[in-house]
Design an enzyme around this catalytic site. Sequence first.
Site, PDB file in Angstrom:
ATOM      1  CG  HIS A 103      84.090  29.936  -5.344  1.00 25.06           C
ATOM      2  ND1 HIS A 103      83.361  28.946  -4.726  1.00 25.06           N
ATOM      3  CD2 HIS A 103      84.655  29.342  -6.426  1.00 25.06           C
ATOM      4  CE1 HIS A 103      83.479  27.814  -5.390  1.00 25.06           C
ATOM      5  NE2 HIS A 103      84.259  28.027  -6.435  1.00 25.06           N
ATOM      6  CG  HIS A 120      87.354  34.388   1.494  1.00 23.19           C
ATOM      7  ND1 HIS A 120      88.488  34.831   0.847  1.00 23.19           N
ATOM      8  CD2 HIS A 120      87.606  34.482   2.827  1.00 23.19           C
ATOM      9  CE1 HIS A 120      89.396  35.176   1.747  1.00 23.19           C
ATOM     10  NE2 HIS A 120      88.884  34.975   2.960  1.00 23.19           N
ATOM     11  CG  HIS A 137      87.248  38.494   5.787  1.00 24.13           C
ATOM     12  ND1 HIS A 137      88.215  39.230   5.148  1.00 24.13           N
ATOM     13  CD2 HIS A 137      87.743  37.226   5.876  1.00 24.13           C
ATOM     14  CE1 HIS A 137      89.242  38.447   4.858  1.00 24.13           C
ATOM     15  NE2 HIS A 137      88.983  37.233   5.299  1.00 24.13           N
ATOM     16  CD  GLU A 138      85.846  33.913   6.698  1.00 23.44           C
ATOM     17  OE1 GLU A 138      86.061  33.274   5.650  1.00 23.44           O
ATOM     18  OE2 GLU A 138      86.754  34.266   7.467  1.00 23.44           O
TER      19      GLU A 138
END
Length: 224
Positions: free
Chosen positions: A103, A99, A95-96
């Site tokens: 980006h 991100h 999940h991280e």
Amino acid sequence: MSYLILAGGIMLASWLVSSRLKSKFEFYSQLHLQNGMSGREIAEKMLADHGIYDVRVISTPGQLTDHYNPVDKTVNLSEAVYNQRNAAAAAVAAHECGHAVQHATAYSMLSLRSQLVPIVNVASSYMQWILLAGILMLRSFPQLLLIGIVIFAATTLFSIVTLPVEYDASNRALAWLKNKNMLNQAEYSGAEDSLKWAARTYVVAALGSIATLLYYISIFNNRR
């Protein structure tokens, strides 16, 4: 009275979702991965598979401290997620990294949220005092409460924008885990369930912020 009932309902929902999330992660932390990969290894592979080589995966102290920092391009994983080899750790790590992929691909909602961060940081420092003073001085200086409402609206917008950002990151994570056959069916189901409950915490937070904003607006509108 109606607001108190609504606020109480949201607080109860928040507690139930948070408790459920905690129990889910504890349960899926016992579901060890057949591939034996740690959260760090999962994260590094996901980044590499997306052609991202300028993002570091690091360990950060504490629990539930996992986050992606777009400023220094680091995926920060809590110590448990960084080291452990289970479905919950895989879900959080992926999940991280979702991100980080957002980006790298200039995902518009992530860019908008990043632009709101400095505004929200400043607003959080003064907002409650301005709102309190605005309520106390409502008859003599109603404009102060209006200023507080505008500031609070910025934090509410941040909560709303956070929803698609978090859901999109989870969707990217789950798609990668499935397409790359990183997990077996039971492990994947655990990761999916973990992320589903994590996302619901943001939904409850957004609803609470919206309800509170409407409450302050109603006070301003009924000032006479």
